[in-house]
Design a protein around this motif. Structure first.
Motif, PDB file in Angstrom:
ATOM      1  N   UNK A  67       0.865  -1.272   0.004  1.00  0.00           N
ATOM      2  CA  UNK A  67      -0.071   0.142  -0.352  1.00  0.00           C
ATOM      3  C   UNK A  67       0.652   1.085  -0.043  1.00  0.00           C
ATOM      4  N   UNK A  68       0.626   2.277  -0.895  1.00  0.00           N
ATOM      5  CA  UNK A  68       0.575   3.481  -0.309  1.00  0.00           C
ATOM      6  C   UNK A  68       0.107   5.119   0.087  1.00  0.00           C
ATOM      7  N   UNK A  69       0.280   5.691   0.794  1.00  0.00           N
ATOM      8  CA  UNK A  69       0.046   5.985   1.678  1.00  0.00           C
ATOM      9  C   UNK A  69      -0.949   6.446   2.227  1.00  0.00           C
ATOM     10  N   UNK A  70      -2.807   6.708   2.289  1.00  0.00           N
ATOM     11  CA  UNK A  70      -3.213   5.941   2.580  1.00  0.00           C
ATOM     12  C   UNK A  70      -3.578   4.429   2.662  1.00  0.00           C
ATOM     13  N   UNK A  71      -3.615   3.429   1.241  1.00  0.00           N
ATOM     14  CA  UNK A  71      -3.455   2.159   1.467  1.00  0.00           C
ATOM     15  C   UNK A  71      -2.169   1.502   2.566  1.00  0.00           C
ATOM     16  N   UNK A  72      -1.072   2.314   1.964  1.00  0.00           N
ATOM     17  CA  UNK A  72       0.299   1.865   3.815  1.00  0.00           C
ATOM     18  C   UNK A  72      -0.793   1.836   5.100  1.00  0.00           C
ATOM     19  N   UNK A  73      -1.231   2.268   5.524  1.00  0.00           N
ATOM     20  CA  UNK A  73      -1.728   2.455   6.804  1.00  0.00           C
ATOM     21  C   UNK A  73      -3.103   2.024   6.702  1.00  0.00           C
ATOM     22  N   UNK A  74      -2.814   1.310   5.805  1.00  0.00           N
ATOM     23  CA  UNK A  74      -4.580   0.418   5.971  1.00  0.00           C
ATOM     24  C   UNK A  74      -4.174  -1.048   5.795  1.00  0.00           C
ATOM     25  N   UNK A  75      -2.662  -1.524   5.344  1.00  0.00           N
ATOM     26  CA  UNK A  75      -1.859  -2.823   5.205  1.00  0.00           C
ATOM     27  C   UNK A  75      -1.568  -2.720   6.141  1.00  0.00           C
ATOM     28  N   UNK A  76      -0.884  -1.730   6.939  1.00  0.00           N
ATOM     29  CA  UNK A  76      -0.432  -1.759   8.406  1.00  0.00           C
ATOM     30  C   UNK A  76      -0.687  -2.444   9.092  1.00  0.00           C
TER      31      UNK A  76
END
Length: 87
Positions: A67-76
C-alpha cells in the motif's frame, strides 16, 4: 512509476493482483456522501476490515500486501490485526 504501471509490473512477476478502491475514494463506484465532509461514519480499522472482506470475497486466505499513502496505513493495520492474512 504510475500506480497502474506498478500494478501491472507486480502482476507480471507475482501473478494476479487484487486492487481495492477504498470507501469514498475517487475510484470507488459511488460519490454520493450522506454525511458532511470530515464526519465519515467509519474509521481506519473499518477500512482494514474492508480489506479482509475483499480478500475473503476473492477466496484468499493470505497474500502479499502493498500500500502507498492511505493504503500503506491500512496495510499496516491489516498486518497488525490479521497477521495470518499477510504473506
Amino acid at each position: 512509476m504510475a500506480e497502474s504501471s506498478a500494478t501491472a509490473a507486480l502482476a507480471a512477476k507475482r501473478g494476479p493482483v487484487v486492487r481495492e478502491a477504498f470507501r469514498d475514494d475517487s475510484d470507488a463506484d459511488t460519490h454520493d456522501l450522506d454525511y458532511p465532509p470530515g464526519a465519515a461514519p467509519y474509521d481506519m480499522s473499518d477500512m482494514a476490515n474492508d480489506s479482509i472482506a475483499v480478500m475473503n470475497g476473492c477466496g484468499l486466505t493470505s497474500l502479499p500486501l502493498v500500500g502507498m499513502s492511505l493504503g500503506g496505513n491500512i496495510a499496516r493495520r491489516v498486518a497488525i490485526r490479521h497477521p495470518r492474512s499477510v504473506a
